[in-house]
Scaffold this motif. Sequence first.
Motif, PDB file in Angstrom:
ATOM      1  N   UNK A   5     -38.126 -10.739  16.699  1.00  0.00           N
ATOM      2  CA  UNK A   5     -37.008 -11.328  17.447  1.00  0.00           C
ATOM      3  C   UNK A   5     -37.439 -11.772  18.843  1.00  0.00           C
ATOM      4  N   UNK A   6     -38.276 -10.967  19.522  1.00  0.00           N
ATOM      5  CA  UNK A   6     -38.736 -11.357  20.853  1.00  0.00           C
ATOM      6  C   UNK A   6     -39.637 -12.581  20.784  1.00  0.00           C
ATOM      7  N   UNK A   7     -40.572 -12.580  19.837  1.00  0.00           N
ATOM      8  CA  UNK A   7     -41.524 -13.697  19.736  1.00  0.00           C
ATOM      9  C   UNK A   7     -40.816 -15.008  19.430  1.00  0.00           C
ATOM     10  N   UNK A   8     -39.900 -14.999  18.457  1.00  0.00           N
ATOM     11  CA  UNK A   8     -39.182 -16.226  18.112  1.00  0.00           C
ATOM     12  C   UNK A   8     -38.261 -16.668  19.249  1.00  0.00           C
ATOM     13  N   UNK A   9     -37.597 -15.698  19.898  1.00  0.00           N
ATOM     14  CA  UNK A   9     -36.723 -16.042  21.023  1.00  0.00           C
ATOM     15  C   UNK A   9     -37.483 -16.653  22.180  1.00  0.00           C
ATOM     16  N   UNK A  10     -38.621 -16.038  22.529  1.00  0.00           N
ATOM     17  CA  UNK A  10     -39.443 -16.583  23.619  1.00  0.00           C
ATOM     18  C   UNK A  10     -40.046 -17.923  23.242  1.00  0.00           C
ATOM     19  N   UNK A  11     -40.476 -18.051  21.972  1.00  0.00           N
ATOM     20  CA  UNK A  11     -41.057 -19.316  21.526  1.00  0.00           C
ATOM     21  C   UNK A  11     -40.053 -20.450  21.681  1.00  0.00           C
ATOM     22  N   UNK A  12     -38.839 -20.219  21.221  1.00  0.00           N
ATOM     23  CA  UNK A  12     -37.809 -21.258  21.345  1.00  0.00           C
ATOM     24  C   UNK A  12     -37.518 -21.599  22.794  1.00  0.00           C
ATOM     25  N   UNK A  13     -37.416 -20.561  23.638  1.00  0.00           N
ATOM     26  CA  UNK A  13     -37.094 -20.788  25.046  1.00  0.00           C
ATOM     27  C   UNK A  13     -38.200 -21.555  25.753  1.00  0.00           C
ATOM     28  N   UNK A  14     -39.457 -21.160  25.525  1.00  0.00           N
ATOM     29  CA  UNK A  14     -40.568 -21.839  26.195  1.00  0.00           C
ATOM     30  C   UNK A  14     -40.796 -23.233  25.627  1.00  0.00           C
ATOM     31  N   UNK A  15     -40.547 -23.394  24.322  1.00  0.00           N
ATOM     32  CA  UNK A  15     -40.700 -24.723  23.722  1.00  0.00           C
ATOM     33  C   UNK A  15     -39.699 -25.702  24.315  1.00  0.00           C
ATOM     34  N   UNK A  16     -38.463 -25.287  24.475  1.00  0.00           N
ATOM     35  CA  UNK A  16     -37.459 -26.217  25.025  1.00  0.00           C
ATOM     36  C   UNK A  16     -37.778 -26.573  26.481  1.00  0.00           C
ATOM     37  N   UNK A  17     -38.421 -25.654  27.203  1.00  0.00           N
ATOM     38  CA  UNK A  17     -38.813 -25.965  28.580  1.00  0.00           C
ATOM     39  C   UNK A  17     -39.915 -27.009  28.611  1.00  0.00           C
ATOM     40  N   UNK A  18     -40.760 -27.010  27.563  1.00  0.00           N
ATOM     41  CA  UNK A  18     -41.845 -27.986  27.508  1.00  0.00           C
ATOM     42  C   UNK A  18     -41.357 -29.366  27.072  1.00  0.00           C
ATOM     43  N   UNK A  19     -40.386 -29.410  26.149  1.00  0.00           N
ATOM     44  CA  UNK A  19     -39.976 -30.704  25.574  1.00  0.00           C
ATOM     45  C   UNK A  19     -38.642 -31.192  26.106  1.00  0.00           C
ATOM     46  N   UNK A  20     -37.972 -30.366  26.914  1.00  0.00           N
ATOM     47  CA  UNK A  20     -36.634 -30.730  27.383  1.00  0.00           C
ATOM     48  C   UNK A  20     -36.586 -32.020  28.171  1.00  0.00           C
ATOM     49  N   UNK A  21     -37.592 -32.215  29.047  1.00  0.00           N
ATOM     50  CA  UNK A  21     -37.601 -33.424  29.879  1.00  0.00           C
ATOM     51  C   UNK A  21     -37.751 -34.682  29.035  1.00  0.00           C
ATOM     52  N   UNK A  22     -38.512 -34.579  27.913  1.00  0.00           N
ATOM     53  CA  UNK A  22     -38.739 -35.751  27.062  1.00  0.00           C
ATOM     54  C   UNK A  22     -37.524 -36.060  26.184  1.00  0.00           C
ATOM     55  N   UNK A  23     -36.905 -35.010  25.614  1.00  0.00           N
ATOM     56  CA  UNK A  23     -35.779 -35.235  24.700  1.00  0.00           C
ATOM     57  C   UNK A  23     -34.446 -35.379  25.425  1.00  0.00           C
ATOM     58  N   UNK A  24     -34.399 -34.864  26.664  1.00  0.00           N
ATOM     59  CA  UNK A  24     -33.135 -34.846  27.401  1.00  0.00           C
ATOM     60  C   UNK A  24     -32.522 -33.461  27.324  1.00  0.00           C
ATOM     61  N   UNK A  25     -32.181 -32.887  28.478  1.00  0.00           N
ATOM     62  CA  UNK A  25     -31.729 -31.497  28.532  1.00  0.00           C
ATOM     63  C   UNK A  25     -30.401 -31.276  27.810  1.00  0.00           C
ATOM     64  N   UNK A  26     -29.625 -32.315  27.603  1.00  0.00           N
ATOM     65  CA  UNK A  26     -28.339 -32.169  26.913  1.00  0.00           C
ATOM     66  C   UNK A  26     -28.371 -32.749  25.499  1.00  0.00           C
ATOM     67  N   UNK A  27     -29.577 -33.011  24.983  1.00  0.00           N
ATOM     68  CA  UNK A  27     -29.682 -33.531  23.617  1.00  0.00           C
ATOM     69  C   UNK A  27     -29.310 -32.440  22.618  1.00  0.00           C
ATOM     70  N   UNK A  28     -28.813 -32.803  21.437  1.00  0.00           N
ATOM     71  CA  UNK A  28     -28.420 -31.790  20.431  1.00  0.00           C
ATOM     72  C   UNK A  28     -29.559 -30.837  20.069  1.00  0.00           C
ATOM     73  N   UNK A  29     -30.785 -31.362  19.969  1.00  0.00           N
ATOM     74  CA  UNK A  29     -31.921 -30.514  19.584  1.00  0.00           C
ATOM     75  C   UNK A  29     -32.184 -29.437  20.633  1.00  0.00           C
ATOM     76  N   UNK A  30     -32.119 -29.813  21.903  1.00  0.00           N
ATOM     77  CA  UNK A  30     -32.383 -28.852  22.977  1.00  0.00           C
ATOM     78  C   UNK A  30     -31.256 -27.824  23.064  1.00  0.00           C
TER      79      UNK A  30
END
Length: 470
Positions: A207-232
């Motif tokens: 649970x910690x690994x998947x939670x951290x992975x998702x959180x850190x991944x969105x920080x890396x790709x958020x600027x490209x996809x848009x912080x309010x995009x459905x995926x983010x």
Amino acid sequence: MAAKEKLTAAQVSGLVALLIGTLVITNDFTALNIAIPAIERAFRVDVTTAQWVISGYALVFGVFIVTAGRLADMFGRRRIFLIGISIFCIFSLIGGLSENAWVLLGARAIMGIGGSMMWPALIGMIYGILPEEKAALAGGLLMGVAGIGNGMGPMLGGVFTEYLSWRWIFYINVPVSIIAAFTIYRTVPADSDDEVKEKIDFTGIMTLSLGLFGLMLLLDIGADLGWLSPAIIALFGASIVLLVLFVMVERRAGSDALVPEEIIVNREFVMINLAALMVSAIYFGGLMYLPQFMVKELGYSAAQAGAGLLPLLGMFAISSFIAAPLYDRLGPKLVNSLGALCLAGGIYLLSWLDASTSFSGLLPGMMIVGLGTGLFYSSLTTAGITSVGQARSSLASGIIFMVQNAGGAVGLGLTTAIVVTAPSLPQGIERAFTVNAILALLAVAVILFFVGGALTVENLFPPRKSEEEN
């Protein structure tokens, strides 16, 4: 008058071996920043793909480091370190030999697993090999050598990229890793118990690994996809659910928990990590955008930009060594506050840059940031580990580094968002670095009120130790 206790030959040999291991990890963290344009050309990919050579490693490293720290405390730090450095060495060779970008990115991600096993085990061994009264020396040596490794990284990366190939950044890891592993095996005693009483908390790890992975991944790709995009938004929601589940799982796990309750309820340890979270953007942002300014505005080559970071990284190394005697004399509250103030002041000076700024105009700010980095991180690591005790030292160091890494990712994402929306690179750096300075000042307040005891005259200015105490 009692004589000061000297380190034994075995302790010195073990320390030297462990510090070689520190060089392996910290050099690798900064060496590839300079090589990204060459990797783009070699595999004909854009910067978004090539950047994952750095982001992918940092992401995996940050996700698994808490688990690795807990495993090191349970099964032995030397054992976990040797497994980690073997993974790191093998996949460094695969990365250097890669024939396409996807093999390189895969190898780099698995190197992150190896690195995440090495780092907390290494820190636990360094603090464990020295007596408790020399904890500040352990922190100073650790971060001082880390500063040297960080300083060597851009220089070696620039030289290899310009005169040989970026592949040599990976190849050089192989002999150095073998030397470090052999030396540590010979000089550092095994610390694992024959019988491990605690069980591996697989549900907590998942649970910690998947939670951290998702959180850190969105920080890396958020600027490209848009912080309010459905995926983010979906990724953020899933990450929060997993992290809440992790907390619920840990409450039921008791002594087998991945992060035991005594760590979670330790207020000083929590506040130490909050302070680290607030200032990490400064170091990460500086390493990312100062070389870009040198290349794009000053016309520097890759090797010149790597060497241009030496004032910051060199001062980081020097001040880390100075931090140990200061910590012993002044205590954690004052030294950590001083380090955070230097970080705030240095990054604010750098925020004054514009298109006409020369390299000499960057020097004062870089040197003050380097001074603050060495004072802050070595002292904060020592304060964090001593607040939880030796038995949890690798877990504590893993949590601290994970928070620093997460803070760096959040801060770098924020810094990048500010920079790319500005009319020019200098204006973007000016705005972003000003925000970073404000966050560092908030960290000073956290340290003053919560780290190293109550906010009193005695804790701000502790009495000098007598020779007998030393």
